[in-house]
Design a protein around this motif. Structure first.
Motif, PDB file in Angstrom:
ATOM      1  N   PRO A 102       0.731  -1.232  -0.293  1.00  0.00           N
ATOM      2  CA  PRO A 102      -0.523   0.343  -0.477  1.00  0.00           C
ATOM      3  C   PRO A 102       1.006   1.447  -0.372  1.00  0.00           C
ATOM      4  N   GLY A 103       0.557   2.729  -0.506  1.00  0.00           N
ATOM      5  CA  GLY A 103       1.151   4.006  -0.344  1.00  0.00           C
ATOM      6  C   GLY A 103       1.605   4.264  -1.837  1.00  0.00           C
ATOM      7  N   LYS A 104       1.773   5.575  -1.805  1.00  0.00           N
ATOM      8  CA  LYS A 104       1.890   6.129  -2.830  1.00  0.00           C
ATOM      9  C   LYS A 104       3.278   5.917  -3.041  1.00  0.00           C
ATOM     10  N   LYS A 105       3.189   5.557  -5.557  1.00  0.00           N
ATOM     11  CA  LYS A 105       4.089   5.132  -5.702  1.00  0.00           C
ATOM     12  C   LYS A 105       4.610   6.957  -7.141  1.00  0.00           C
ATOM     13  N   GLN A 106       6.146   5.605  -6.923  1.00  0.00           N
ATOM     14  CA  GLN A 106       7.051   7.088  -7.567  1.00  0.00           C
ATOM     15  C   GLN A 106       7.509   5.918  -8.633  1.00  0.00           C
ATOM     16  N   PHE A 107       6.267   5.231  -9.423  1.00  0.00           N
ATOM     17  CA  PHE A 107       6.444   4.955 -10.500  1.00  0.00           C
ATOM     18  C   PHE A 107       4.568   4.826 -11.042  1.00  0.00           C
ATOM     19  N   ASP A 108       4.698   5.550 -12.697  1.00  0.00           N
ATOM     20  CA  ASP A 108       3.712   4.833 -13.094  1.00  0.00           C
ATOM     21  C   ASP A 108       3.333   4.042 -13.360  1.00  0.00           C
ATOM     22  N   PHE A 109       3.899   2.252 -13.594  1.00  0.00           N
ATOM     23  CA  PHE A 109       3.377   1.496 -13.533  1.00  0.00           C
ATOM     24  C   PHE A 109       4.823   0.928 -13.557  1.00  0.00           C
ATOM     25  N   ASP A 110       4.746  -0.734 -13.121  1.00  0.00           N
ATOM     26  CA  ASP A 110       5.324  -1.263 -12.331  1.00  0.00           C
ATOM     27  C   ASP A 110       5.498  -2.761 -12.825  1.00  0.00           C
ATOM     28  N   ILE A 111       6.658  -3.101 -13.365  1.00  0.00           N
ATOM     29  CA  ILE A 111       6.583  -4.612 -14.308  1.00  0.00           C
ATOM     30  C   ILE A 111       7.769  -5.456 -13.945  1.00  0.00           C
ATOM     31  N   ASN A 112       7.009  -6.285 -12.892  1.00  0.00           N
ATOM     32  CA  ASN A 112       8.186  -7.053 -12.148  1.00  0.00           C
ATOM     33  C   ASN A 112       7.915  -8.899 -12.106  1.00  0.00           C
ATOM     34  N   GLN A 113       7.324  -9.479 -13.343  1.00  0.00           N
ATOM     35  CA  GLN A 113       6.511 -10.796 -12.853  1.00  0.00           C
ATOM     36  C   GLN A 113       5.567 -11.105 -11.701  1.00  0.00           C
ATOM     37  N   VAL A 114       4.538  -9.986 -11.412  1.00  0.00           N
ATOM     38  CA  VAL A 114       4.209  -9.730 -10.175  1.00  0.00           C
ATOM     39  C   VAL A 114       2.319 -10.268 -10.949  1.00  0.00           C
ATOM     40  N   SER A 115       2.099 -11.294  -9.905  1.00  0.00           N
ATOM     41  CA  SER A 115       0.720 -11.690 -10.168  1.00  0.00           C
ATOM     42  C   SER A 115      -0.156 -11.451  -9.683  1.00  0.00           C
ATOM     43  N   ILE A 116      -1.218 -11.457 -10.394  1.00  0.00           N
ATOM     44  CA  ILE A 116      -2.544 -10.458  -9.933  1.00  0.00           C
ATOM     45  C   ILE A 116      -2.790 -11.582  -9.019  1.00  0.00           C
ATOM     46  N   THR A 117      -3.191 -11.095  -7.841  1.00  0.00           N
ATOM     47  CA  THR A 117      -3.883 -11.453  -6.406  1.00  0.00           C
ATOM     48  C   THR A 117      -5.600 -11.048  -6.367  1.00  0.00           C
ATOM     49  N   PRO A 118      -6.434 -11.250  -5.483  1.00  0.00           N
ATOM     50  CA  PRO A 118      -7.438 -10.324  -5.282  1.00  0.00           C
ATOM     51  C   PRO A 118      -6.889  -9.358  -3.607  1.00  0.00           C
ATOM     52  N   ASP A 119      -5.988 -10.329  -3.216  1.00  0.00           N
ATOM     53  CA  ASP A 119      -5.106  -9.340  -1.755  1.00  0.00           C
ATOM     54  C   ASP A 119      -4.761  -7.955  -1.985  1.00  0.00           C
ATOM     55  N   ARG A 120      -3.366  -8.790  -2.991  1.00  0.00           N
ATOM     56  CA  ARG A 120      -2.855  -7.334  -3.965  1.00  0.00           C
ATOM     57  C   ARG A 120      -3.725  -6.427  -4.645  1.00  0.00           C
ATOM     58  N   ALA A 121      -4.663  -7.133  -5.272  1.00  0.00           N
ATOM     59  CA  ALA A 121      -5.717  -5.585  -6.091  1.00  0.00           C
ATOM     60  C   ALA A 121      -5.875  -4.705  -5.277  1.00  0.00           C
ATOM     61  N   LYS A 122      -5.611  -5.524  -3.587  1.00  0.00           N
ATOM     62  CA  LYS A 122      -6.991  -4.361  -2.495  1.00  0.00           C
ATOM     63  C   LYS A 122      -5.692  -2.856  -2.451  1.00  0.00           C
ATOM     64  N   ALA A 123      -4.461  -3.437  -2.342  1.00  0.00           N
ATOM     65  CA  ALA A 123      -3.895  -2.730  -2.111  1.00  0.00           C
ATOM     66  C   ALA A 123      -2.871  -1.409  -3.592  1.00  0.00           C
ATOM     67  N   VAL A 124      -3.323  -2.380  -4.044  1.00  0.00           N
ATOM     68  CA  VAL A 124      -2.889  -1.568  -5.749  1.00  0.00           C
ATOM     69  C   VAL A 124      -4.054  -1.922  -6.719  1.00  0.00           C
ATOM     70  N   ASP A 125      -3.447  -0.934  -8.171  1.00  0.00           N
ATOM     71  CA  ASP A 125      -4.254  -1.155  -9.378  1.00  0.00           C
ATOM     72  C   ASP A 125      -3.701  -2.078  -9.962  1.00  0.00           C
ATOM     73  N   PHE A 126      -3.784  -3.286 -10.702  1.00  0.00           N
ATOM     74  CA  PHE A 126      -3.341  -3.837 -11.508  1.00  0.00           C
ATOM     75  C   PHE A 126      -3.859  -4.205 -13.318  1.00  0.00           C
ATOM     76  N   SER A 127      -2.916  -4.066 -14.710  1.00  0.00           N
ATOM     77  CA  SER A 127      -4.111  -3.676 -15.594  1.00  0.00           C
ATOM     78  C   SER A 127      -4.112  -5.067 -15.715  1.00  0.00           C
ATOM     79  N   LYS A 128      -4.509  -4.753 -16.894  1.00  0.00           N
ATOM     80  CA  LYS A 128      -4.961  -6.313 -17.155  1.00  0.00           C
ATOM     81  C   LYS A 128      -3.998  -6.858 -17.508  1.00  0.00           C
ATOM     82  N   GLY A 129      -4.311  -8.297 -17.904  1.00  0.00           N
ATOM     83  CA  GLY A 129      -3.438  -9.072 -17.574  1.00  0.00           C
ATOM     84  C   GLY A 129      -2.043  -9.283 -18.972  1.00  0.00           C
ATOM     85  N   TYR A 130      -0.353  -8.958 -18.671  1.00  0.00           N
ATOM     86  CA  TYR A 130       0.292  -9.129 -20.261  1.00  0.00           C
ATOM     87  C   TYR A 130       0.811 -10.231 -20.465  1.00  0.00           C
ATOM     88  N   TYR A 131       0.720 -11.342 -19.290  1.00  0.00           N
ATOM     89  CA  TYR A 131       1.650 -12.618 -19.704  1.00  0.00           C
ATOM     90  C   TYR A 131       1.012 -13.732 -19.052  1.00  0.00           C
TER      91      TYR A 131
END
Length: 281
Positions: A102-131
């Motif tokens: 959670p919290g403010k980010k110093q990036f516009d988007f991050d890319i680092n093999q981050v899997s989309i999960t419901p728990d993580r989506a409570k703290a950040v926004d995810f794009s549609k899946g790219y892989y």
């Protein structure tokens, strides 16, 4: 809709019976995603986060800015869809678990093999899946199934896999080996079974397979990769600050890359045979 109607009424009262042109009342999707309209961490620059070191095959030579490696190529492709050229993209080092905290980010988007999960989506926004994460077969070079070119050649293999994983589901539903797989409580136990030649191969997700062959098992190789069936597929998503105004535009960019076949081309280039992970069918 109440506010636009009130404004329209006021406008009519002021100008009497003069016609009101409200065609420009709201920006269209295309103008809202125009580069100059985007809300960015650094005006005029697209800031992309990822961890350091940046591992292959996701990046190459620990240099995300060179456009080589699957995720570097995806990031620049998304940037291009948003209207940025290579010189307008800047990279920021972001620890893996900090990206989706959670919290403010110093990036516009991050890319680092981050899997989309419901728990993580409570703290950040995810794009549609790219892989969409695929499964992979790992064996010791020279072993019984090391040279397999198809799923059918794995039917008689003794396969190790971790309990409760999508990999186990994939073994049972896709490979359907003649012998029940050896099921382990922990992934490291499956890896040790491969080391000790207790199994012919193990099945793990492809990102894990790259790690197993690079760091855990000497002389191990990825026999190949294959798509799972059934259940909810695991997907990687671009990470954005919760409530990011960029999300709809980034989603649109990912959709465009999918529809043009560009994401598939990038995947084949960097995660296919060239990376030692041919498709098993």
């Amino acid at each position: 809709m109440a506010r636009p109607l009130m404004l329209l009424a006021l406008a009519v009262a002021v100008v009497g019976c003069a016609p009101v042109d409200d065609t420009a009342a709201a920006p269209t999707a295309s103008t809202a995603c125009a580069k100059e309209q985007l809300q960015l961490v650094t005006p005029g620059k697209l800031t992309v986060g990822t961890d350091k070191p940046a591992y292959e095959p996701w990046f190459k030579d620990d240099d995300p800015s060179n456009g080589q490696g699957f995720e570097s190529a995806v990031a620049f492709a998304v940037a291009g869809e948003l209207g940025f050229d290579r010189t307008e993209v800047q990279w920021s080092t972001v620890k893996f678990d900090s990206a989706y905290a959670p919290g403010k980010k110093q990036f516009d988007f991050d890319i680092n093999q981050v899997s989309i999960t419901p728990d993580r989506a409570k703290a950040v926004d995810f794009s549609k899946g790219y892989y969409t994460v695929k499964q992979a077969v790992v064996a010791v070079d020279g072993g019984k199934v090391a040279g397999a070119k198809s799923l059918a050649e794995l039917k008689d293999a003794k396969i190790g896999v971790q309990v409760g994983t999508t990999s186990l589901d994939a073994v049972r539903s896709v490979i359907q080996p003649g012998k029940d797989p050896n099921v382990y409580n922990e992934q490291v136990d499956a890896v040790n079974a491969l080391k000790n030649e207790q199994v012919d191969a193990i099945v793990v997700d492809l990102p894990t397979a790259f790690y197993v062959t690079a760091a855990q098992v000497d002389n191990a190789k990825i026999v190949g990769q294959f798509s799972s069936t059934g259940g909810t597929p695991e997907e990687f998503g671009l990470v954005m600050e919760k409530g990011s105004a960029l999300k709809s535009c980034v989603d649109k960019a990912v959709d465009a890359l999918k529809s043009k076949g560009e994401l598939a081309r990038i995947e084949q280039q960097w995660l296919g045979s060239a990376a030692g992970a041919p498709e098993l069918k």
